[in-house]
Design a protein around this motif. Structure first.
Motif, PDB file in Angstrom:
ATOM      1  N   ASP A  71      15.513  27.810 -31.580  1.00  0.00           N
ATOM      2  CA  ASP A  71      15.819  29.091 -30.865  1.00  0.00           C
ATOM      3  C   ASP A  71      15.864  28.847 -29.345  1.00  0.00           C
ATOM      4  O   ASP A  71      16.799  29.767 -28.654  1.00  0.00           O
ATOM      5  CB  ASP A  71      14.766  29.923 -31.228  1.00  0.00           C
ATOM      6  N   SER A  72      15.693  27.670 -28.836  1.00  0.00           N
ATOM      7  CA  SER A  72      16.108  27.382 -27.468  1.00  0.00           C
ATOM      8  C   SER A  72      17.265  27.167 -27.189  1.00  0.00           C
ATOM      9  O   SER A  72      18.019  26.717 -28.103  1.00  0.00           O
ATOM     10  CB  SER A  72      14.929  26.472 -27.010  1.00  0.00           C
ATOM     11  N   THR A  73      17.649  27.407 -25.958  1.00  0.00           N
ATOM     12  CA  THR A  73      19.007  26.991 -25.673  1.00  0.00           C
ATOM     13  C   THR A  73      18.958  25.417 -24.948  1.00  0.00           C
ATOM     14  O   THR A  73      18.082  25.108 -24.570  1.00  0.00           O
ATOM     15  CB  THR A  73      19.729  27.878 -24.358  1.00  0.00           C
ATOM     16  N   TRP A  74      20.200  24.970 -25.105  1.00  0.00           N
ATOM     17  CA  TRP A  74      20.492  23.586 -24.377  1.00  0.00           C
ATOM     18  C   TRP A  74      19.937  23.482 -23.050  1.00  0.00           C
ATOM     19  O   TRP A  74      19.037  22.919 -22.666  1.00  0.00           O
ATOM     20  CB  TRP A  74      21.656  23.197 -24.843  1.00  0.00           C
ATOM     21  N   GLN A  75      20.356  24.383 -22.315  1.00  0.00           N
ATOM     22  CA  GLN A  75      19.824  24.539 -21.010  1.00  0.00           C
ATOM     23  C   GLN A  75      18.610  24.813 -20.754  1.00  0.00           C
ATOM     24  O   GLN A  75      17.968  24.018 -19.767  1.00  0.00           O
ATOM     25  CB  GLN A  75      20.672  25.731 -20.112  1.00  0.00           C
ATOM     26  N   GLN A  76      17.953  25.512 -21.394  1.00  0.00           N
ATOM     27  CA  GLN A  76      16.282  25.569 -21.573  1.00  0.00           C
ATOM     28  C   GLN A  76      15.746  24.607 -21.678  1.00  0.00           C
ATOM     29  O   GLN A  76      14.484  23.993 -20.982  1.00  0.00           O
ATOM     30  CB  GLN A  76      15.955  26.731 -22.205  1.00  0.00           C
ATOM     31  N   ARG A  77      16.389  23.718 -22.571  1.00  0.00           N
ATOM     32  CA  ARG A  77      15.521  22.174 -22.927  1.00  0.00           C
ATOM     33  C   ARG A  77      16.100  21.430 -21.774  1.00  0.00           C
ATOM     34  O   ARG A  77      14.991  20.531 -21.294  1.00  0.00           O
ATOM     35  CB  ARG A  77      16.135  21.654 -24.351  1.00  0.00           C
ATOM     36  N   VAL A  78      16.967  21.490 -21.151  1.00  0.00           N
ATOM     37  CA  VAL A  78      17.472  20.426 -20.091  1.00  0.00           C
ATOM     38  C   VAL A  78      16.348  21.032 -18.865  1.00  0.00           C
ATOM     39  O   VAL A  78      15.708  19.802 -18.138  1.00  0.00           O
ATOM     40  CB  VAL A  78      18.802  20.787 -19.590  1.00  0.00           C
ATOM     41  N   ASP A  79      16.379  21.981 -18.652  1.00  0.00           N
ATOM     42  CA  ASP A  79      15.409  22.460 -17.492  1.00  0.00           C
ATOM     43  C   ASP A  79      13.911  22.259 -17.765  1.00  0.00           C
ATOM     44  O   ASP A  79      13.417  21.578 -16.786  1.00  0.00           O
ATOM     45  CB  ASP A  79      15.593  23.932 -17.448  1.00  0.00           C
ATOM     46  N   ALA A  80      13.412  22.122 -18.883  1.00  0.00           N
ATOM     47  CA  ALA A  80      11.960  21.737 -19.055  1.00  0.00           C
ATOM     48  C   ALA A  80      11.992  20.403 -18.975  1.00  0.00           C
ATOM     49  O   ALA A  80      10.994  19.768 -18.472  1.00  0.00           O
ATOM     50  CB  ALA A  80      11.732  22.315 -20.447  1.00  0.00           C
ATOM     51  N   LEU A  81      12.796  19.519 -19.429  1.00  0.00           N
ATOM     52  CA  LEU A  81      12.766  17.932 -19.430  1.00  0.00           C
ATOM     53  C   LEU A  81      12.837  17.724 -18.062  1.00  0.00           C
ATOM     54  O   LEU A  81      12.102  16.869 -17.585  1.00  0.00           O
ATOM     55  CB  LEU A  81      13.844  17.322 -20.066  1.00  0.00           C
ATOM     56  N   GLY A  82      13.942  18.282 -17.000  1.00  0.00           N
ATOM     57  CA  GLY A  82      13.728  18.096 -15.804  1.00  0.00           C
ATOM     58  C   GLY A  82      12.505  18.417 -14.989  1.00  0.00           C
ATOM     59  O   GLY A  82      12.301  17.567 -14.207  1.00  0.00           O
ATOM     60  N   ARG A  83      11.958  19.249 -15.449  1.00  0.00           N
ATOM     61  CA  ARG A  83      10.699  19.666 -14.661  1.00  0.00           C
ATOM     62  C   ARG A  83       9.378  18.870 -14.816  1.00  0.00           C
ATOM     63  O   ARG A  83       8.881  18.405 -14.164  1.00  0.00           O
ATOM     64  CB  ARG A  83      10.178  21.076 -15.081  1.00  0.00           C
ATOM     65  N   GLY A  84       9.613  17.997 -16.085  1.00  0.00           N
ATOM     66  CA  GLY A  84       8.813  16.822 -16.322  1.00  0.00           C
ATOM     67  C   GLY A  84       9.218  15.391 -15.911  1.00  0.00           C
ATOM     68  O   GLY A  84       8.609  14.554 -15.939  1.00  0.00           O
ATOM     69  N   GLY A  85      10.241  15.622 -14.916  1.00  0.00           N
ATOM     70  CA  GLY A  85      10.634  14.216 -14.440  1.00  0.00           C
ATOM     71  C   GLY A  85      11.691  13.258 -15.452  1.00  0.00           C
ATOM     72  O   GLY A  85      11.928  12.225 -15.048  1.00  0.00           O
ATOM     73  N   TYR A  86      12.177  13.914 -16.253  1.00  0.00           N
ATOM     74  CA  TYR A  86      12.811  13.341 -17.566  1.00  0.00           C
ATOM     75  C   TYR A  86      14.263  13.662 -17.162  1.00  0.00           C
ATOM     76  O   TYR A  86      14.949  14.184 -18.049  1.00  0.00           O
ATOM     77  CB  TYR A  86      12.423  13.904 -18.922  1.00  0.00           C
ATOM     78  N   ARG A  87      14.819  12.923 -16.355  1.00  0.00           N
ATOM     79  CA  ARG A  87      16.205  13.445 -15.810  1.00  0.00           C
ATOM     80  C   ARG A  87      17.077  12.446 -16.150  1.00  0.00           C
ATOM     81  O   ARG A  87      18.138  12.768 -16.441  1.00  0.00           O
ATOM     82  CB  ARG A  87      16.330  13.607 -14.066  1.00  0.00           C
ATOM     83  N   ARG A  88      16.630  11.387 -16.482  1.00  0.00           N
ATOM     84  CA  ARG A  88      17.780  10.028 -16.810  1.00  0.00           C
ATOM     85  C   ARG A  88      18.434  10.219 -18.190  1.00  0.00           C
ATOM     86  O   ARG A  88      19.633  10.019 -18.363  1.00  0.00           O
ATOM     87  CB  ARG A  88      16.888   8.840 -16.758  1.00  0.00           C
ATOM     88  N   TYR A  89      17.647  10.817 -19.056  1.00  0.00           N
ATOM     89  CA  TYR A  89      18.317  11.154 -20.329  1.00  0.00           C
ATOM     90  C   TYR A  89      18.135  12.614 -20.702  1.00  0.00           C
ATOM     91  O   TYR A  89      18.364  12.940 -21.918  1.00  0.00           O
ATOM     92  CB  TYR A  89      17.682  10.362 -21.343  1.00  0.00           C
ATOM     93  N   ASP A  90      17.723  13.332 -19.877  1.00  0.00           N
ATOM     94  CA  ASP A  90      17.832  15.182 -20.069  1.00  0.00           C
ATOM     95  C   ASP A  90      18.869  15.596 -20.753  1.00  0.00           C
ATOM     96  O   ASP A  90      18.478  16.337 -21.879  1.00  0.00           O
ATOM     97  CB  ASP A  90      17.371  15.767 -18.686  1.00  0.00           C
ATOM     98  N   GLU A  91      19.846  15.385 -20.621  1.00  0.00           N
ATOM     99  CA  GLU A  91      21.226  16.109 -21.449  1.00  0.00           C
ATOM    100  C   GLU A  91      21.325  15.581 -22.722  1.00  0.00           C
ATOM    101  O   GLU A  91      21.342  16.624 -23.631  1.00  0.00           O
ATOM    102  CB  GLU A  91      22.267  16.137 -20.715  1.00  0.00           C
ATOM    103  N   SER A  92      21.356  14.532 -23.053  1.00  0.00           N
ATOM    104  CA  SER A  92      21.459  13.998 -24.446  1.00  0.00           C
ATOM    105  C   SER A  92      20.299  14.043 -25.159  1.00  0.00           C
ATOM    106  O   SER A  92      20.150  14.587 -26.410  1.00  0.00           O
ATOM    107  CB  SER A  92      21.649  12.428 -24.370  1.00  0.00           C
ATOM    108  N   THR A  93      19.203  14.165 -24.604  1.00  0.00           N
ATOM    109  CA  THR A  93      17.798  14.370 -25.292  1.00  0.00           C
ATOM    110  C   THR A  93      17.538  15.844 -25.654  1.00  0.00           C
ATOM    111  O   THR A  93      17.152  16.025 -26.646  1.00  0.00           O
ATOM    112  CB  THR A  93      16.379  13.893 -24.311  1.00  0.00           C
ATOM    113  N   ALA A  94      18.084  16.729 -24.629  1.00  0.00           N
ATOM    114  CA  ALA A  94      17.976  17.952 -25.057  1.00  0.00           C
ATOM    115  C   ALA A  94      18.815  18.424 -26.403  1.00  0.00           C
ATOM    116  O   ALA A  94      18.444  19.268 -27.300  1.00  0.00           O
ATOM    117  CB  ALA A  94      18.550  18.905 -24.006  1.00  0.00           C
ATOM    118  N   THR A  95      19.893  17.672 -26.537  1.00  0.00           N
ATOM    119  CA  THR A  95      20.791  17.940 -27.852  1.00  0.00           C
ATOM    120  C   THR A  95      20.133  17.337 -28.884  1.00  0.00           C
ATOM    121  O   THR A  95      19.942  17.774 -29.925  1.00  0.00           O
ATOM    122  CB  THR A  95      22.075  17.095 -27.563  1.00  0.00           C
ATOM    123  N   ALA A  96      19.460  16.232 -28.709  1.00  0.00           N
ATOM    124  CA  ALA A  96      18.899  15.311 -29.563  1.00  0.00           C
ATOM    125  C   ALA A  96      17.655  16.331 -30.192  1.00  0.00           C
ATOM    126  O   ALA A  96      17.186  16.205 -31.332  1.00  0.00           O
ATOM    127  CB  ALA A  96      18.315  14.044 -29.308  1.00  0.00           C
TER     128      ALA A  96
END
Length: 209
Positions: A75-100
């Motif tokens: 139910d979450s959006t791709w951008q919401q997942r990207v933002d959460a990953l980024g806040r955790g410092g997971y920026r190197r793979y945040d966009e592809s991981t948000a999709t995965a």
């Protein structure tokens, strides 16, 4: 060279840092659908070439955002997942991981009816469990090893289990790399914690590949 006192070495390792990665990622691991799903997500995050403490921090941000079940992840959006990953410092793979992560939540629904316990029901041992969970996108052999290494704390019939990284670290510490032999020197219920502690001894730090 074999350690003349493996029981002492195991005790010292557990006293040094006897946490599982599930504890570090605040998974709250139990043999229930939501915690097992969170462990699957954590293992997915740790499957990339990134330090496991960053994976754990990113997982905690996903939980804080409410993405704690397959349904909530879908139910979450791709951008919401990207933002959460980024806040955790997971920026190197945040966009592809948000999709995965969204694709993985769909696999959990379609393959296991949103209940990761189905994996255990279908599989006859650690190797089959590791193979089955690789149906999740981005969760390759390394992540599958992490999942089994951690889930043995609640799926006790998989215990004792060491993935390759933990087994290599055990050998380097003078301990047996054979799980059955090593388990004889570990207090009951502590093998998953020892395996995680050994993994942290690998080259470059925690799951740093």
């Amino acid at each position: 060279m074999a350690d003349p006192d493996p029981s002492r070495t195991c005790r010292e390792l557990l006293e040094r840092d006897g946490r599982t990665y599930a504890e570090e990622g605040e998974v709250g691991l139990r043999d229930e659908p939501a915690p097992l799903y969170r462990l699957l997500v954590l293992a997915t995050l740790a499957s990339t070439r990134i330090r496991a403490e960053v994976a754990a921090a990113a997982a905690r941000e996903l939980w804080a955002a409410g993405f704690t079940t397959p349904q909530r992840m879908r139910d979450s959006t791709w951008q919401q997942r990207v933002d959460a990953l980024g806040r955790g410092g997971y920026r190197r793979y945040d966009e592809s991981t948000a999709t995965a992560l969204a694709e993985g939540a769909e696999v959990v629904r379609d393959r296991w009816d949103d209940d990761v316990r189905t994996v255990r029901e279908r599989c006859a041992g650690s190797e089959e469990v590791a193979e089955e969970v690789q149906a999740v996108p981005r969760l390759g052999p390394v992540g599958a090893g992490i999942f089994v290494r951690e889930v043995q704390a609640v799926w006790r019939d998989l215990e004792p289990y060491l993935d390759g990284r933990a087994a290599d670290a055990a050998a380097a510490a003078g301990l047996s790399r054979q799980p059955d032999r090593l388990a004889a020197h570990v207090p009951d219920g502590s093998f998953a914690a020892l395996a995680a502690t050994l993994a942290r001894l690998g080259p470059g730090g925690v799951e740093d590949r």
